[in-house]
Design a protein around this motif. Structure first.
Motif, PDB file in Angstrom:
ATOM      1  N   ILE A 118       0.740  -1.219  -0.174  1.00  0.00           N
ATOM      2  CA  ILE A 118      -0.001  -0.102  -0.082  1.00  0.00           C
ATOM      3  C   ILE A 118       0.765   1.125  -0.037  1.00  0.00           C
ATOM      4  O   ILE A 118       1.820   1.514   0.802  1.00  0.00           O
ATOM      5  CB  ILE A 118      -0.877   0.121   1.321  1.00  0.00           C
ATOM      6  CG1 ILE A 118      -1.675  -1.151   1.418  1.00  0.00           C
ATOM      7  CG2 ILE A 118      -1.664   1.241   1.170  1.00  0.00           C
ATOM      8  CD1 ILE A 118      -2.466  -1.380   2.459  1.00  0.00           C
ATOM      9  N   VAL A 119       0.791   1.956  -1.163  1.00  0.00           N
ATOM     10  CA  VAL A 119       1.446   3.356  -1.197  1.00  0.00           C
ATOM     11  C   VAL A 119       0.630   4.358  -0.411  1.00  0.00           C
ATOM     12  O   VAL A 119      -0.503   4.618  -0.631  1.00  0.00           O
ATOM     13  CB  VAL A 119       1.722   3.736  -2.712  1.00  0.00           C
ATOM     14  CG1 VAL A 119       2.384   4.884  -2.508  1.00  0.00           C
ATOM     15  CG2 VAL A 119       2.453   2.669  -3.356  1.00  0.00           C
ATOM     16  N   PHE A 121       0.371   8.212   0.867  1.00  0.00           N
ATOM     17  CA  PHE A 121       0.636   9.486   0.581  1.00  0.00           C
ATOM     18  C   PHE A 121       0.475  10.141   1.757  1.00  0.00           C
ATOM     19  O   PHE A 121      -0.747  10.699   2.374  1.00  0.00           O
ATOM     20  CB  PHE A 121      -0.226  10.033  -0.602  1.00  0.00           C
ATOM     21  CG  PHE A 121       0.155   9.740  -1.998  1.00  0.00           C
ATOM     22  CD1 PHE A 121       0.956   8.978  -2.429  1.00  0.00           C
ATOM     23  CD2 PHE A 121      -0.938  10.089  -2.890  1.00  0.00           C
ATOM     24  CE1 PHE A 121       1.139   8.618  -3.657  1.00  0.00           C
ATOM     25  CE2 PHE A 121      -0.616   9.814  -4.309  1.00  0.00           C
ATOM     26  CZ  PHE A 121       0.470   8.899  -4.642  1.00  0.00           C
ATOM     27  N   TRP A 139       1.915  12.678  -8.022  1.00  0.00           N
ATOM     28  CA  TRP A 139       2.107  11.570  -7.277  1.00  0.00           C
ATOM     29  C   TRP A 139       1.720  10.137  -7.656  1.00  0.00           C
ATOM     30  O   TRP A 139       2.224   9.083  -7.849  1.00  0.00           O
ATOM     31  CB  TRP A 139       1.953  11.606  -5.610  1.00  0.00           C
ATOM     32  CG  TRP A 139       3.189  12.520  -5.183  1.00  0.00           C
ATOM     33  CD1 TRP A 139       2.924  13.829  -4.828  1.00  0.00           C
ATOM     34  CD2 TRP A 139       4.154  12.197  -4.776  1.00  0.00           C
ATOM     35  NE1 TRP A 139       4.098  14.203  -4.367  1.00  0.00           N
ATOM     36  CE2 TRP A 139       5.058  13.399  -4.309  1.00  0.00           C
ATOM     37  CE3 TRP A 139       4.987  10.887  -5.093  1.00  0.00           C
ATOM     38  CZ2 TRP A 139       6.332  13.212  -3.858  1.00  0.00           C
ATOM     39  CZ3 TRP A 139       6.222  10.775  -4.630  1.00  0.00           C
ATOM     40  CH2 TRP A 139       6.919  11.916  -3.862  1.00  0.00           C
ATOM     41  N   ARG A 140       0.414  10.233  -8.150  1.00  0.00           N
ATOM     42  CA  ARG A 140      -0.317   9.123  -8.520  1.00  0.00           C
ATOM     43  C   ARG A 140       0.258   8.353  -9.938  1.00  0.00           C
ATOM     44  O   ARG A 140       0.461   7.203 -10.184  1.00  0.00           O
ATOM     45  CB  ARG A 140      -1.711   9.370  -8.866  1.00  0.00           C
ATOM     46  CG  ARG A 140      -2.608   9.412  -7.671  1.00  0.00           C
ATOM     47  CD  ARG A 140      -4.131   9.361  -7.913  1.00  0.00           C
ATOM     48  NE  ARG A 140      -4.869   9.803  -6.953  1.00  0.00           N
ATOM     49  CZ  ARG A 140      -5.304  11.117  -6.558  1.00  0.00           C
ATOM     50  NH1 ARG A 140      -5.118  12.265  -7.508  1.00  0.00           N
ATOM     51  NH2 ARG A 140      -5.949  11.346  -5.317  1.00  0.00           N
ATOM     52  N   PHE A 143       3.275   6.117  -9.289  1.00  0.00           N
ATOM     53  CA  PHE A 143       2.847   4.748  -8.751  1.00  0.00           C
ATOM     54  C   PHE A 143       1.859   4.203  -9.463  1.00  0.00           C
ATOM     55  O   PHE A 143       0.607   3.777  -8.914  1.00  0.00           O
ATOM     56  CB  PHE A 143       2.533   4.831  -7.270  1.00  0.00           C
ATOM     57  CG  PHE A 143       3.467   5.172  -6.503  1.00  0.00           C
ATOM     58  CD1 PHE A 143       4.456   4.468  -5.872  1.00  0.00           C
ATOM     59  CD2 PHE A 143       3.521   6.564  -6.100  1.00  0.00           C
ATOM     60  CE1 PHE A 143       5.515   4.841  -4.837  1.00  0.00           C
ATOM     61  CE2 PHE A 143       4.719   6.981  -5.187  1.00  0.00           C
ATOM     62  CZ  PHE A 143       5.545   6.226  -4.547  1.00  0.00           C
ATOM     63  N   GLN A 146      -0.638   0.936  -8.473  1.00  0.00           N
ATOM     64  CA  GLN A 146      -0.575   0.498  -6.915  1.00  0.00           C
ATOM     65  C   GLN A 146      -1.728   0.983  -6.229  1.00  0.00           C
ATOM     66  O   GLN A 146      -2.237   1.921  -6.521  1.00  0.00           O
ATOM     67  CB  GLN A 146       0.638   1.051  -6.414  1.00  0.00           C
ATOM     68  CG  GLN A 146       1.997   0.853  -7.078  1.00  0.00           C
ATOM     69  CD  GLN A 146       2.312  -0.748  -7.023  1.00  0.00           C
ATOM     70  OE1 GLN A 146       2.342  -1.152  -5.932  1.00  0.00           O
ATOM     71  NE2 GLN A 146       2.631  -1.180  -8.108  1.00  0.00           N
ATOM     72  N   GLU A 147      -1.976   0.262  -5.111  1.00  0.00           N
ATOM     73  CA  GLU A 147      -3.198   0.898  -4.321  1.00  0.00           C
ATOM     74  C   GLU A 147      -2.475   2.071  -3.416  1.00  0.00           C
ATOM     75  O   GLU A 147      -1.425   1.921  -3.007  1.00  0.00           O
ATOM     76  CB  GLU A 147      -3.539  -0.405  -3.263  1.00  0.00           C
ATOM     77  CG  GLU A 147      -4.640   0.210  -2.473  1.00  0.00           C
ATOM     78  CD  GLU A 147      -5.170  -0.775  -1.262  1.00  0.00           C
ATOM     79  OE1 GLU A 147      -6.184  -0.437  -0.562  1.00  0.00           O
ATOM     80  OE2 GLU A 147      -4.705  -1.869  -1.299  1.00  0.00           O
ATOM     81  N   ILE A 148      -3.224   3.113  -3.324  1.00  0.00           N
ATOM     82  CA  ILE A 148      -2.929   4.349  -2.932  1.00  0.00           C
ATOM     83  C   ILE A 148      -3.891   4.714  -1.808  1.00  0.00           C
ATOM     84  O   ILE A 148      -4.953   4.678  -1.988  1.00  0.00           O
ATOM     85  CB  ILE A 148      -2.544   5.371  -3.775  1.00  0.00           C
ATOM     86  CG1 ILE A 148      -1.672   5.151  -4.770  1.00  0.00           C
ATOM     87  CG2 ILE A 148      -2.329   6.845  -3.197  1.00  0.00           C
ATOM     88  CD1 ILE A 148      -1.306   6.101  -6.025  1.00  0.00           C
ATOM     89  N   GLU A 150      -4.426   7.968   1.313  1.00  0.00           N
ATOM     90  CA  GLU A 150      -3.965   9.291   1.457  1.00  0.00           C
ATOM     91  C   GLU A 150      -4.109   9.463   3.077  1.00  0.00           C
ATOM     92  O   GLU A 150      -5.013   8.944   3.791  1.00  0.00           O
ATOM     93  CB  GLU A 150      -4.498  10.596   0.980  1.00  0.00           C
ATOM     94  CG  GLU A 150      -4.589  10.396  -0.489  1.00  0.00           C
ATOM     95  CD  GLU A 150      -5.692  11.428  -0.997  1.00  0.00           C
ATOM     96  OE1 GLU A 150      -5.809  12.444  -0.435  1.00  0.00           O
ATOM     97  OE2 GLU A 150      -6.119  11.555  -2.121  1.00  0.00           O
TER      98      GLU A 150
END
Length: 182
Positions: A118-119, A121, A139-140, A143, A146-148, A150
């Motif tokens: 999990i990325v 932010f 930023w998205r 990645f 990838q699951e992001i 915040e």
């Protein structure tokens, strides 16, 4: 009664991305040193959060960097070990920095090696409202696929959603550590 779940979660990222702040917030104790000085965390620090039907074992790691310096190489071994041991890897990204600062080979190694990534932010609270969507889109793009999520480790915004995601992803298994200790 729900089945018990437990898992190892490693926090990785550049120095001062907010790894220690996040672990302290998730565990509810000040286990890791929080300071603006880079590379304060020099080895893995473990934090355990136990509930009635779960146990999360967090590893706060040194900020990753490339260096020929002996101390830095030793610190990167802790990062490598945390990556291999993890059920879930949380890659923290400081969105208040320009994206180019995060686009490095070690980040790519983490993305490729993590079983479940999990990325995060982090530091979204530092963005001005008018620049928020522009910055987050930049930023998205760093990645793709990838699951992001915040969050702000400092204010706690996004913490509950992250906890629910972690609890949904960790495997069913007994606690790794005595639950009376956490």
């Amino acid at each position: 009664m729900n089945k018990h779940k437990a898992g190892f979660i490693s926090l990785l990222g550049l120095p001062n991305a907010g790894k220690s702040t996040l672990m302290n917030a998730l565990v509810g104790e000040r286990l890791s040193i929080i300071t603006p000085k880079a590379q304060t965390t020099r080895h893995r620090i473990i934090g355990i959060l136990s509930g009635e039907d779960f146990q999360l074992v967090f590893s706060d790691t040194p900020g990753y960097l490339e260096s020929a310096h002996g101390l830095h190489q030793m610190m990167m071994r802790y990062v490598d070990s945390a990556l291999k041991d993890a059920d879930i890897v949380l890659l923290l990204v400081d969105v208040s920095r320009p994206p180019a600062k995060e686009a490095d080979p070690y980040r790519n190694q983490i993305i490729e090696a993590a079983q479940s990534l999990i990325v995060l932010f982090n530091k979204t609270d530092l963005l001005k409202p008018e620049e928020r969507e522009i910055k987050l889109q930049e930023w998205r793009e760093q990645f793709p696929n990838q699951e992001i999520m915040e969050l702000s480790a400092t204010t706690g915004a996004g913490k509950e959603e992250l906890m629910q995601t972690l609890l949904n992803r960790i495997p069913e298994c007994p606690a790794y550590y005595d639950t009376s200790l956490s």
